[in-house]
Design a protein around this motif. Structure first.
Motif, PDB file in Angstrom:
ATOM      1  N   GLN A 259      -2.328  -4.745 -36.093  1.00 12.49           N
ATOM      2  CA  GLN A 259      -2.704  -6.036 -36.248  1.00 12.49           C
ATOM      3  C   GLN A 259      -2.743  -6.817 -34.895  1.00 12.49           C
ATOM      4  N   LEU A 260      -1.784  -6.511 -34.160  1.00  9.00           N
ATOM      5  CA  LEU A 260      -1.579  -7.235 -32.914  1.00  9.00           C
ATOM      6  C   LEU A 260      -2.640  -6.671 -31.803  1.00  9.00           C
ATOM      7  N   ILE A 261      -2.760  -5.364 -31.904  1.00  9.53           N
ATOM      8  CA  ILE A 261      -3.879  -4.958 -30.910  1.00  9.53           C
ATOM      9  C   ILE A 261      -5.354  -5.611 -31.369  1.00  9.53           C
ATOM     10  N   ALA A 262      -5.504  -5.574 -32.713  1.00 11.10           N
ATOM     11  CA  ALA A 262      -6.897  -6.158 -33.144  1.00 11.10           C
ATOM     12  C   ALA A 262      -6.931  -7.511 -32.700  1.00 11.10           C
ATOM     13  N   ARG A 263      -5.835  -8.199 -32.927  1.00 10.56           N
ATOM     14  CA  ARG A 263      -5.805  -9.878 -32.580  1.00 10.56           C
ATOM     15  C   ARG A 263      -6.028 -10.026 -31.110  1.00 10.56           C
ATOM     16  N   SER A 264      -5.614  -9.056 -30.311  1.00 14.29           N
ATOM     17  CA  SER A 264      -5.711  -9.138 -28.807  1.00 14.29           C
ATOM     18  C   SER A 264      -7.206  -8.878 -28.319  1.00 14.29           C
ATOM     19  N   ASN A 265      -8.151  -8.343 -29.252  1.00  9.34           N
ATOM     20  CA  ASN A 265      -9.568  -8.098 -28.954  1.00  9.34           C
ATOM     21  C   ASN A 265      -9.591  -6.802 -28.406  1.00  9.34           C
ATOM     22  N   LEU A 266      -8.509  -5.881 -28.679  1.00 15.13           N
ATOM     23  CA  LEU A 266      -8.584  -4.638 -27.989  1.00 15.13           C
ATOM     24  C   LEU A 266      -8.598  -3.505 -29.190  1.00 15.13           C
ATOM     25  N   THR A 267      -9.388  -2.422 -28.597  1.00 15.59           N
ATOM     26  CA  THR A 267      -9.896  -1.262 -29.554  1.00 15.59           C
ATOM     27  C   THR A 267      -8.754  -0.429 -29.714  1.00 15.59           C
ATOM     28  N   LEU A 268      -8.457   0.063 -31.141  1.00 12.86           N
ATOM     29  CA  LEU A 268      -7.464   0.737 -31.339  1.00 12.86           C
ATOM     30  C   LEU A 268      -8.038   2.325 -31.622  1.00 12.86           C
ATOM     31  N   LEU A 269      -7.323   3.492 -30.893  1.00 14.05           N
ATOM     32  CA  LEU A 269      -7.553   4.796 -31.005  1.00 14.05           C
ATOM     33  C   LEU A 269      -6.395   5.354 -31.659  1.00 14.05           C
ATOM     34  N   THR A 270      -6.756   6.226 -32.663  1.00 14.95           N
ATOM     35  CA  THR A 270      -5.648   6.882 -33.104  1.00 14.95           C
ATOM     36  C   THR A 270      -6.093   8.413 -33.535  1.00 14.95           C
ATOM     37  N   GLY A 271      -5.193   9.100 -34.273  1.00 15.28           N
ATOM     38  CA  GLY A 271      -5.527  10.613 -34.352  1.00 15.28           C
ATOM     39  C   GLY A 271      -6.270  10.635 -35.807  1.00 15.28           C
ATOM     40  N   GLY A 272      -6.636   9.843 -36.381  1.00 17.17           N
ATOM     41  CA  GLY A 272      -7.613   9.661 -37.411  1.00 17.17           C
ATOM     42  C   GLY A 272      -7.366   9.970 -38.961  1.00 17.17           C
ATOM     43  N   ARG A 273      -6.168  10.645 -38.856  1.00 15.99           N
ATOM     44  CA  ARG A 273      -5.917  11.203 -40.214  1.00 15.99           C
ATOM     45  C   ARG A 273      -5.517  10.199 -41.377  1.00 15.99           C
ATOM     46  N   PRO A 274      -5.414  10.438 -42.512  1.00 12.12           N
ATOM     47  CA  PRO A 274      -5.306   9.432 -43.368  1.00 12.12           C
ATOM     48  C   PRO A 274      -3.552   9.299 -43.808  1.00 12.12           C
ATOM     49  N   VAL A 275      -2.734   9.402 -42.806  1.00 11.67           N
ATOM     50  CA  VAL A 275      -1.298   9.609 -43.208  1.00 11.67           C
ATOM     51  C   VAL A 275      -0.800   9.127 -42.142  1.00 11.67           C
ATOM     52  N   GLY A 276       0.520   8.673 -42.167  1.00 12.43           N
ATOM     53  CA  GLY A 276       1.572   8.409 -41.200  1.00 12.43           C
ATOM     54  C   GLY A 276       0.970   7.297 -40.336  1.00 12.43           C
ATOM     55  N   VAL A 277       1.779   7.419 -39.168  1.00 12.82           N
ATOM     56  CA  VAL A 277       1.431   6.214 -38.232  1.00 12.82           C
ATOM     57  C   VAL A 277      -0.093   6.047 -37.835  1.00 12.82           C
ATOM     58  N   MET A 278      -0.930   7.083 -37.960  1.00 10.52           N
ATOM     59  CA  MET A 278      -2.246   6.885 -37.557  1.00 10.52           C
ATOM     60  C   MET A 278      -2.858   5.914 -38.639  1.00 10.52           C
ATOM     61  N   ASP A 279      -2.354   6.276 -39.965  1.00 10.70           N
ATOM     62  CA  ASP A 279      -3.247   5.520 -40.876  1.00 10.70           C
ATOM     63  C   ASP A 279      -2.600   4.246 -40.709  1.00 10.70           C
ATOM     64  N   ALA A 280      -1.376   3.946 -40.746  1.00 12.16           N
ATOM     65  CA  ALA A 280      -0.882   2.700 -40.810  1.00 12.16           C
ATOM     66  C   ALA A 280      -1.298   1.603 -39.656  1.00 12.16           C
ATOM     67  N   ALA A 281      -1.327   2.177 -38.598  1.00 11.93           N
ATOM     68  CA  ALA A 281      -1.964   1.516 -37.354  1.00 11.93           C
ATOM     69  C   ALA A 281      -3.377   1.034 -37.673  1.00 11.93           C
ATOM     70  N   SER A 282      -4.136   1.945 -38.378  1.00 13.12           N
ATOM     71  CA  SER A 282      -5.635   1.785 -38.518  1.00 13.12           C
ATOM     72  C   SER A 282      -5.821   0.776 -39.576  1.00 13.12           C
ATOM     73  N   ARG A 283      -4.752   0.742 -40.483  1.00  7.30           N
ATOM     74  CA  ARG A 283      -5.156  -0.314 -41.649  1.00  7.30           C
ATOM     75  C   ARG A 283      -4.607  -1.658 -40.973  1.00  7.30           C
ATOM     76  N   GLY A 284      -3.563  -1.689 -40.335  1.00  2.00           N
ATOM     77  CA  GLY A 284      -3.079  -2.972 -39.713  1.00  2.00           C
ATOM     78  C   GLY A 284      -4.423  -3.502 -38.924  1.00  2.00           C
ATOM     79  N   ALA A 285      -4.810  -2.654 -37.963  1.00  2.00           N
ATOM     80  CA  ALA A 285      -6.028  -3.086 -37.170  1.00  2.00           C
ATOM     81  C   ALA A 285      -7.146  -3.654 -38.007  1.00  2.00           C
ATOM     82  N   LYS A 286      -7.571  -2.886 -39.056  1.00  7.25           N
ATOM     83  CA  LYS A 286      -8.664  -3.240 -39.972  1.00  7.25           C
ATOM     84  C   LYS A 286      -8.461  -4.683 -40.594  1.00  7.25           C
ATOM     85  N   GLN A 287      -7.060  -4.690 -41.237  1.00 12.70           N
ATOM     86  CA  GLN A 287      -6.748  -6.012 -41.961  1.00 12.70           C
ATOM     87  C   GLN A 287      -7.080  -7.132 -40.901  1.00 12.70           C
ATOM     88  N   ALA A 288      -6.854  -6.952 -39.519  1.00 12.13           N
ATOM     89  CA  ALA A 288      -6.897  -8.036 -38.831  1.00 12.13           C
ATOM     90  C   ALA A 288      -8.268  -7.990 -37.902  1.00 12.13           C
TER      91      ALA A 288
END
Lengths: 169, 169, 169, 169
Positions: free
Chosen positions: B27-56
């Motif tokens: 969420q904080l990365i997205a609100r800072s207008n920064l682009t998030l990069l993760t390992g992309g899989r639908p599990v764990g930290v990758m998924d949680a960070a992605s969902r947070g950024a998406k929500q924001a």
């Protein structure tokens, strides 16, 4: 198919002890009729292990990060040119039946982590206790610590026996 | 060119605290207008960070180890299909302007090691002291430890300012 | 998840016609609300397609062969740093939902071959008949030939409809 | 350092003639004291060339696309496990001092293109005229066509002499 023993370790920052251990380990691997795999560059643990194995008549594979054969240890017999940079570290460990880390640099850390993640057995030769403790937390059943090249080759044979791999050529 | 913040961390073995931190960090990365990069899989930290950024309302890049888009977090906008397995970890860190590890698994260990080796700044969020101490030995100037997502995003901004990178789009 | 259209083609050896086609194709992709993927370097078809998409307000992904962001088209928004050399060509095509070759160089040949091998649909824009005939032998159902950027974007939409992919963001 | 000859060609879709040629070519490579490199899988040209070289007492390297050694030709001595899928094709050609294509499939097309792009000499054994004509346009000085394994090994020796490579072990 040949059994491949990967020896990883620091390049430019290898200590004199790392280099002595790597050279002797290379000799012991060759005398065991096992094939040595290293990162292939003409420096550090890669080079020392390769020279040791060469001196003892072994076969040495070098998995190069670069895109040509211009910078390779003289002792390498078979140069695999990946042009993958550090992504080649994963090939180093996946191709090895047992992975041995002789000393520890950041590239070595990545290799030990990738080896354990893929289910390989890893021996840390003469590493400080902190490295062993660090990796032990993640993979207590597959990471081992040894103090000498002789102890390391013995443990390598024990692991290969457990894996039921043996040199058939 | 967008500034990319990589968030790495355990997949299947992420703790509830890792997941909470990753979501808030996304969420904080997205609100800072920064682009998030993760390992992309639908599990764990990758998924949680992605969902947070998406929500924001952020933009999320997923660097997949697989050879197709069949297994990707729903929150990923741009799926990069590598078919490289764990060798894709090097792409994760090389593409990121700052690397943040939220929790620690073997894949994460390889990513932190490769990031530091390539000269990236790495923030370890809420990691146990042992991981920080382990990496500090190899790269004392480039590895940092934080306790909260808020502290992490502040440090990320400080590092970007030092690197003179800023979001231009 | 964004639908990604990959535009491949010669770098240093692109013809003026290749560059005009690539620029216009980039514009049409962006106006279709599709995401453009290229090889990312600041030269040839990669650069021209990226600049066209940028002019039309699109989002542009560049998959770089190099290990840093020092040599990237100004028009790229998201630079993926692979350090894989030409092995990154496989990522280009696997990440693209449709692959378009605008002109033909040796790198492009490898990309068209890898795309067809992985089951992708490939459009050859304004290629000489010989290239089309060559690839047609290997994959008659998945390779198409077009003469103009306008015809190419129309065929791209037809293929996406067949694949049931549509832009959801 | 051993001189490595790469033999590429179709896997599942190899013709009986491709297989006969590959087997005989593997024999001739081994009898020339050259090391054979193939894609390693137990099928098609890869497998036939490896078996030919094995029968003649040669050393055979297999560069596997998979992440383990479960699916490898019985004739391979040294299995390099890449887990890179088709991205491993670039390693095949970069590691080979001369590249020989025995038949032509889409993977082979990518390998010939990548080999020529990196400056390698490539011999197309018994290929249809169309493949030769196609590649000749891009690299007239480095692509050759032969009709028999015997003619191919002779040309290989000529190229190695021109490159001043010779077997030193």
């Amino acid at each position: 198919m040949r059994v491949i023993i990967g020896v990883m370790g620091p390049g430019e920052n290898a200590t004199p002890e790392d280099l002595r251990n790597a050279y002797e380990l290379g000799q012991l691997i060759a005398r065991s009729n096992l094939t040595l795999l290293t990162g292939g560059r003409p420096v550090g643990v890669m080079d020392a292990a390769s020279r040791g194995a060469k001196q003892a008549g072994g076969l040495i594979i070098g998995i190069l990060p670069s895109g040509n054969k211009n910078s390779v240890s003289d002792a390498v017999d078979i140069a695999i040119v990946t042009d993958l940079g550090q992504a080649r570290n994963n090939i180093n460990v996946l191709s090895s039946d047992v992975v041995i880390a002789c000393g520890m640099g950041l590239g070595t850390v990545s290799e030990v982590a990738l080896a354990l993640k893929s289910g390989k057995y890893v021996i840390l030769l003469n590493n400080d206790p902190k490295s062993y403790e660090f990796f032990y937390r993640f993979s207590p059943d597959r990471v081992f610590r040894t103090n000498t090249p002789q102890e390391t080759i013995q443990l390598t044979h024990d692991i290969l026996a457990r894996l039921s791999l043996f040199e058939t050529k």
